[in-house]
Design a protein around this motif. Structure first.
Motif, PDB file in Angstrom:
ATOM      1  N   UNK A 188      99.836  52.414  61.147  1.00  0.00           N
ATOM      2  CA  UNK A 188     100.746  52.392  60.008  1.00  0.00           C
ATOM      3  C   UNK A 188     100.577  51.160  59.144  1.00  0.00           C
ATOM      4  N   UNK A 189      99.326  50.651  59.104  1.00  0.00           N
ATOM      5  CA  UNK A 189      99.035  49.486  58.272  1.00  0.00           C
ATOM      6  C   UNK A 189      97.853  49.799  57.362  1.00  0.00           C
ATOM      7  N   UNK A 190      97.681  48.987  56.351  1.00  0.00           N
ATOM      8  CA  UNK A 190      96.574  49.121  55.416  1.00  0.00           C
ATOM      9  C   UNK A 190      95.262  48.779  56.122  1.00  0.00           C
ATOM     10  N   UNK A 191      94.178  49.451  55.758  1.00  0.00           N
ATOM     11  CA  UNK A 191      92.884  49.193  56.386  1.00  0.00           C
ATOM     12  C   UNK A 191      92.447  47.744  56.184  1.00  0.00           C
ATOM     13  N   UNK A 192      92.709  47.190  55.015  1.00  0.00           N
ATOM     14  CA  UNK A 192      92.341  45.782  54.770  1.00  0.00           C
ATOM     15  C   UNK A 192      93.128  44.837  55.679  1.00  0.00           C
ATOM     16  N   UNK A 193      94.383  45.169  55.926  1.00  0.00           N
ATOM     17  CA  UNK A 193      95.206  44.375  56.849  1.00  0.00           C
ATOM     18  C   UNK A 193      94.631  44.458  58.255  1.00  0.00           C
ATOM     19  N   UNK A 194      94.262  45.658  58.668  1.00  0.00           N
ATOM     20  CA  UNK A 194      93.650  45.830  59.993  1.00  0.00           C
ATOM     21  C   UNK A 194      92.374  45.009  60.084  1.00  0.00           C
ATOM     22  N   UNK A 195      91.533  45.096  59.074  1.00  0.00           N
ATOM     23  CA  UNK A 195      90.266  44.355  59.077  1.00  0.00           C
ATOM     24  C   UNK A 195      90.513  42.848  59.215  1.00  0.00           C
ATOM     25  N   UNK A 196      91.494  42.332  58.489  1.00  0.00           N
ATOM     26  CA  UNK A 196      91.824  40.898  58.566  1.00  0.00           C
ATOM     27  C   UNK A 196      92.281  40.534  59.977  1.00  0.00           C
ATOM     28  N   UNK A 197      93.116  41.391  60.567  1.00  0.00           N
ATOM     29  CA  UNK A 197      93.597  41.120  61.921  1.00  0.00           C
ATOM     30  C   UNK A 197      92.454  41.175  62.942  1.00  0.00           C
ATOM     31  N   UNK A 198      91.542  42.123  62.762  1.00  0.00           N
ATOM     32  CA  UNK A 198      90.381  42.213  63.655  1.00  0.00           C
ATOM     33  C   UNK A 198      89.522  40.956  63.538  1.00  0.00           C
ATOM     34  N   UNK A 199      89.340  40.460  62.322  1.00  0.00           N
ATOM     35  CA  UNK A 199      88.595  39.213  62.115  1.00  0.00           C
ATOM     36  C   UNK A 199      89.325  38.021  62.732  1.00  0.00           C
ATOM     37  N   UNK A 200      90.639  37.964  62.514  1.00  0.00           N
ATOM     38  CA  UNK A 200      91.461  36.852  63.063  1.00  0.00           C
ATOM     39  C   UNK A 200      91.343  36.782  64.584  1.00  0.00           C
ATOM     40  N   UNK A 201      91.294  37.929  65.235  1.00  0.00           N
ATOM     41  CA  UNK A 201      91.208  37.986  66.692  1.00  0.00           C
ATOM     42  C   UNK A 201      89.776  38.014  67.202  1.00  0.00           C
TER      43      UNK A 201
END
Length: 78
Positions: free
Chosen positions: A61-74
């Motif tokens: 339930x999040x934006x793909x760009x938000x997911x991508x940023x979180x994947x990069x952060x982790x």
């Protein structure tokens, strides 16, 4: 697995955390909990989405760009 079961697991883990503190007062728990829950959540969803970020973002339930940023952060992607 139901929502209630997940809540019980979290509650049990938090009770264990407080027990391990042995009376020492915690600090910054909210951010700590979000950090320790977010990474395994992302790992598991990405595994079940077979690496498809658009599908995983939709499931979360999040934006793909938000997911991508979180994947990069982790450090789950480069």
């Amino acid at each position: 697995m139901s929502k209630k079961h997940i809540e019980e697991c979290v509650r049990d883990s938090l009770d264990g955390y407080f027990k391990d503190l042995r009376g020492v007062e915690p600090n910054g728990m909210y951010d700590m909990i979000l950090r320790v829950v977010e990474k395994p959540l992302l790992e598991t969803v990405m595994k079940h989405a077979e690496g498809n970020q658009s599908r995983a973002a939709d499931w979360l339930g999040i934006n793909r760009n938000t997911l991508r940023r979180k994947l990069l952060d982790h450090k789950l992607i480069k």
